[in-house]
Design an enzyme around this catalytic site. Structure first.
Site, short mmCIF file in Angstrom:
data_model
loop_
_atom_site.label_atom_id
_atom_site.label_comp_id
_atom_site.label_asym_id
_atom_site.label_seq_id
_atom_site.Cartn_x
_atom_site.Cartn_y
_atom_site.Cartn_z
N ASP A 1 0.82 -1.22 0.00
CA ASP A 1 0.00 0.00 0.00
C ASP A 1 0.86 1.26 0.00
O ASP A 1 0.65 2.17 0.81
CB ASP A 1 -0.92 0.02 1.23
CG ASP A 1 -1.70 -1.26 1.42
OD1 ASP A 1 -2.16 -1.82 0.41
OD2 ASP A 1 -1.85 -1.71 2.58
N GLU B 1 -11.62 0.26 -2.89
CA GLU B 1 -10.76 0.81 -1.83
C GLU B 1 -9.64 1.61 -2.49
O GLU B 1 -9.60 1.80 -3.70
CB GLU B 1 -10.20 -0.30 -0.95
CG GLU B 1 -9.30 -1.29 -1.68
CD GLU B 1 -8.85 -2.45 -0.82
OE1 GLU B 1 -9.26 -2.53 0.36
OE2 GLU B 1 -8.10 -3.30 -1.31
#
Length: 350
Positions: free
Chosen positions: A40, A250
């Site tokens: 991420d 997301e």
């Protein structure tokens, strides 16, 4: 490869592996580091140096029965480099779970910003009731250490905070993720644990949308009630819950290029990083296409940053581990075409 990396990879040998994308032959980009797993990746340039804030994946038993329970990250490690392709420094932990007074588990994808020489780290974690909230921690250096505020940001929920600093100095926090990110449980404005794991039970209804709120001047709270970020098709209609190729899942991220705001995000089930464009940081944003084709691994998450006039996409995959919850950060050059489109990046040489 370091001894630590060898040990990590050896421990993966007996576990079911991810499947590379169809037709893939060779990974196009190398991991930034090989002796720990950073996923991420949120990249920023501070004082002429590139800093990457990400999830620190670890291999240990899941600690709850929620979706995403295998992602049990306990601290944040910051990477930095003076140039793309240069040596990467792995900094000491900038924030640990035990140093966040309100958090009980799962330090998931973070982001950071700078203001007047102070650095602000935004991060999600579950509170004592198992509800994801978003916290903020501050420090004097880009890599930390950071000191967490005693409570999460009032009015915050779900996961994947991403900060966008506009040209006028205003900063906006984007957030949200369905499934394990719990966004579907906030449809009524209050947390409702009965709201399943996604909104896919209503494929013809508008998809759940990400959230945005302008931050207060001190960057420690919301200056307004979070609102939905509307994602539209070419006809101006809201994207539908069953539109798996285009809907939001997301990993929101916003950047601005040639006067356009680009809202980029993960589609989840279809494993792409998609993008939409608009004229305001609040949106609405119209879907335009794919930034990143599917990587190896189930999750995909990214950031986009300008480094000395050239744009780069930071992303992750499972090249080093072949396991969904042990991911490695990578970087690729990103090209904006003359007409505003983003050239799709293929993570594989085919």
């Amino acid at each position: 490869m370091t001894l630590a990396a060898v040990v990590l990879l050896a421990g993966c040998a007996s576990i079911a592996t991810d499947t590379p994308a169809a037709g893939a032959t060779t990974f196009r980009h190398a991991p930034l580091v090989r002796d720990l797993f950073i996923a991420d990746p949120s990249a920023h340039v501070f004082d002429g140096r590139i800093y990457v804030y990400g999830s620190h994946d670890v291999d240990e038993p899941a600690r709850d029965d929620e979706p995403g329970s295998g992602f049990v990250m306990r601290d944040y490690r910051v990477l930095s480099m003076d140039r793309i392709g240069g040596p990467v420094t792995v900094h000491a932990p900038g924030l640990r779970l035990e140093d966040v007074p309100w958090a009980s588990m799962q330090l998931w994808a973070p982001d950071a910003t700078e203001h007047d020489g102070r650095y602000y780290l935004y991060f999600p974690a579950k509170d004592a009731e198992g509800i994801f909230r978003i916290g903020v921690a501050t420090g004097d250096r880009p890599e930390g250490p950071f000191t967490a505020q005693p409570e999460p940001i009032a009015g915050s929920y779900s996961i994947d905070p991403a900060v966008f600093a506009d040209a006028d100095g205003a900063r906006y926090l984007y957030f949200g993720g369905i499934h394990g990110g719990q966004l579907q449980r906030w449809v009524s404005g209050r947390y409702d644990a009965s709201m399943g794991i996604t909104d896919l039970q209503q494929p013809e209804a508008p998809a759940l949308m990400p959230r945005v709120a302008r931050l207060s001047d001190d960057l420690l709270s919301f200056a307004e009630t979070p609102r939905e970020v509307m994602l539209l098709d070419d006809d101006g209609a809201l994207l539908r819950g069953g539109d798996l190729d285009r809907r939001f899942f997301e990993a929101a991220w916003v950047h601005r290029h040639d006067g356009r705001y680009y809202f980029t995000y993960s589609t989840g089930d279809t494993h792409t990083i998609a993008y939409a464009t608009g004229d305001s940081p609040y949106g609405p944003f119209t879907y335009r296409g794919v930034v990143l084709a599917p990587v190896q691994g189930w999750t995909t998450h990214h950031s986009i940053v300008d480094v000395d006039g050239r744009w780069y996409l930071f992303y992750h995959d499972t090249e080093l581990s072949d396991r969904t919850h042990l991911r490695s950060a990578k970087v690729a050059e990103l090209v904006h075409e003359a007409d505003g489109r983003i050239r799709t990046i293929d993570p594989f040489v085919r």
